[in-house]
Design an enzyme around this catalytic site. Structure first.
Site, mmCIF file in Angstrom:
data_model
loop_
_atom_site.group_PDB
_atom_site.id
_atom_site.type_symbol
_atom_site.label_atom_id
_atom_site.label_comp_id
_atom_site.label_asym_id
_atom_site.label_seq_id
_atom_site.Cartn_x
_atom_site.Cartn_y
_atom_site.Cartn_z
ATOM 1 N N ILE A 195 0.856 -1.189 0.000
ATOM 2 C CA ILE A 195 0.000 0.000 0.000
ATOM 3 C C ILE A 195 0.889 1.235 0.000
ATOM 4 O O ILE A 195 1.907 1.280 0.702
ATOM 5 C CB ILE A 195 -0.972 0.005 1.205
ATOM 6 C CG1 ILE A 195 -1.913 1.215 1.131
ATOM 7 C CG2 ILE A 195 -0.219 -0.044 2.535
ATOM 8 C CD1 ILE A 195 -3.057 1.154 2.142
ATOM 9 N N ILE A 217 4.888 -1.183 2.852
ATOM 10 C CA ILE A 217 4.543 0.215 2.632
ATOM 11 C C ILE A 217 5.351 0.737 1.444
ATOM 12 O O ILE A 217 6.580 0.647 1.439
ATOM 13 C CB ILE A 217 4.823 1.065 3.882
ATOM 14 C CG1 ILE A 217 4.187 0.409 5.128
ATOM 15 C CG2 ILE A 217 4.313 2.479 3.672
ATOM 16 C CD1 ILE A 217 2.705 0.154 5.030
ATOM 17 N N LYS A 218 4.644 1.275 0.453
ATOM 18 C CA LYS A 218 5.312 1.774 -0.745
ATOM 19 C C LYS A 218 5.754 3.223 -0.533
ATOM 20 O O LYS A 218 4.927 4.093 -0.223
ATOM 21 C CB LYS A 218 4.383 1.685 -1.962
ATOM 22 C CG LYS A 218 4.069 0.258 -2.366
ATOM 23 C CD LYS A 218 3.093 0.199 -3.522
ATOM 24 C CE LYS A 218 3.761 0.471 -4.854
ATOM 25 N NZ LYS A 218 2.825 0.238 -5.984
ATOM 26 N N ILE A 219 7.046 3.441 -0.706
ATOM 27 C CA ILE A 219 7.628 4.783 -0.580
ATOM 28 C C ILE A 219 8.330 5.111 -1.892
ATOM 29 O O ILE A 219 9.148 4.311 -2.363
ATOM 30 C CB ILE A 219 8.632 4.837 0.582
ATOM 31 C CG1 ILE A 219 7.919 4.573 1.916
ATOM 32 C CG2 ILE A 219 9.347 6.193 0.624
ATOM 33 C CD1 ILE A 219 8.850 4.513 3.116
#
EC number: 2.2.1.2
Length: 370
Positions: free
Chosen positions: A109, A140-142
């Site tokens: 996400i 977690i998409k960064i």
């Protein structure tokens, strides 16, 4: 029965992740079936995917009505809806996570793309998403912007598993790997169990060809035409070469001895944009061990129907990949300009999709309150 074509790719060492997520995909049992029939072992999502899911059908209507009655604003509503979808997908993929000792069974996400140029806000968003989904198999998409790099390090240091997204440039990819290793080192110093942390680095492929091929067409020579649809694969192969270099250094080996895991390259943007190209091009040509290929449904279906993975197509191709990039440079195509344009466009596209998502949910909330 498991599909023979998807199994062949898995046997090479490629993890197949689906680049799609919706409430219906999870609740219908389709996602579970894909894990059993087409070797799908992970899911990625982004604002475009969520916007599409919310505009399709009535799966979210009841939740929107509840949120409206509770007085939620649009940002709160989007946060609740998307984290619920990801949490439920994580639960469906938990058996895969357990069976692979945490390597796969992952659901990604993304932090709010409007924060891509704000380091601290990205860190705060990553922590909130991690805590809210509250599943060990979430990622977690960064984004791999200059401002995103220290956020990647901070998230990894805090024990958060990270999918680094929007990588186009080889130099930036090396900075991403350094950010990951720095995060692991800080986590180790803080007493975090390194074996609990996982990361992938999403290196975009077809968008590179879209931008480069547009420039080749303007040049218009036979020499330029001969390079059509070659830049994306060459760039990705050189990224894998960089991966093998970084993850054989003493710095890495010290971390691995403490339980750390590889940050695997993930091939993203793997649907062909030019209909003249084979629809499994970016799957077959980038097959190599210790990678992930995240595919939209059409590409996954094409692979299952007629894809023919035939072994490692990357590690023996570094010289040819370098030659492709050299020829592009000789034709006056600036690699630095191409990757900058792509990063800027990538952020703009995700921001636009996020705004579409906000607008869609805002409209649904208004209807529910009417």
């Amino acid at each position: 029965m498991t599909n023979a074509h998807t199994q062949a790719l898995s046997d090479i060492g490629v993890s197949i992740w689906l680049d799609d997520l919706s409430r219906t995909l999870v609740s219908s049992g389709e996602l579970k079936a894909l894990t059993e029939e087409k070797n799908v072992v992970g899911v990625t999502s982004n604002p475009t995917i969520f916007a599409g899911a919310l505009s399709d059908g009535s799966a979210y209507d009841e939740q929107v009505r509840t949120l409206a009655a509770d007085g939620a604003d649009v940002d709160e509503a989007v946060f609740v809806i998307t984290t619920d979808d990801v949490r439920n997908a994580c639960d469906v993929l938990r058996p895969v996570y357990d069976a692979t000792d945490g390597q796969d069974g992952r659901v990604s996400i993304e932090v709010d793309p409007r924060l891509a140029r704000n380091t601290q806000a990205t860190i705060d968003s990553a922590r909130k998403l991690w805590d809210t989904v509250n599943r060990p198999n979430v990622m977690i998409k960064i984004p791999a912007t200059a401002e995103g790099l220290p956020a990647i390090t901070a998230a990894i240091a805090a024990g958060i598993s990270v999918n680094v997204t929007l990588i186009f440039a080889l130099e930036r990819y090396r900075e991403v790997m350094d950010a990951y290793l720095s995060g692991l080192e800080q986590a180790q110093q803080a007493g975090v169990d390194l074996s609990t942390i996982r990361s992938v680095a999403s290196f975009f492929v077809s968008r590179v060809d879209t931008e480069v091929d547009k420039r080749l067409e303007k040049i218009g020579t036979e020499e330029a035409a001969a390079l059509n649809a070659k830049a994306g694969i060459a760039n990705a192969r050189l990224a894998y070469q960089a991966f093998t270099e970084v993850f054989t250094t003493p710095r890495w080996e010290n971390l691995a001895a403490a339980g750390a895991h590889l940050q695997r390259p993930l091939w993203a943007s793997t649907s062909v944009k030019d209909p003249a190209l084979p629809d499994t091009l970016y799957v077959v040509q980038l097959a190599v061990a210790d990678t992930v290929n995240t595919m939209p449904p059409k590409t996954l279906d094409a692979l299952a129907d007629h894809g023919e993975p035939d072994g490692d197509r990357v590690t023996g191709e570094y010289a040819d990949a370098t030659a492709v990039m050299d020829k592009l440079d000789q034709l006056g195509i600036s690699y630095e300009d191409v990757v900058k344009v792509l990063e800027d466009e990538g952020i703009e596209k995700f921001e636009a999709s996020w705004n579409d998502l906000l607008e869609s949910v805002s409209g649904e909330l208004s209807k529910a309150r009417a």
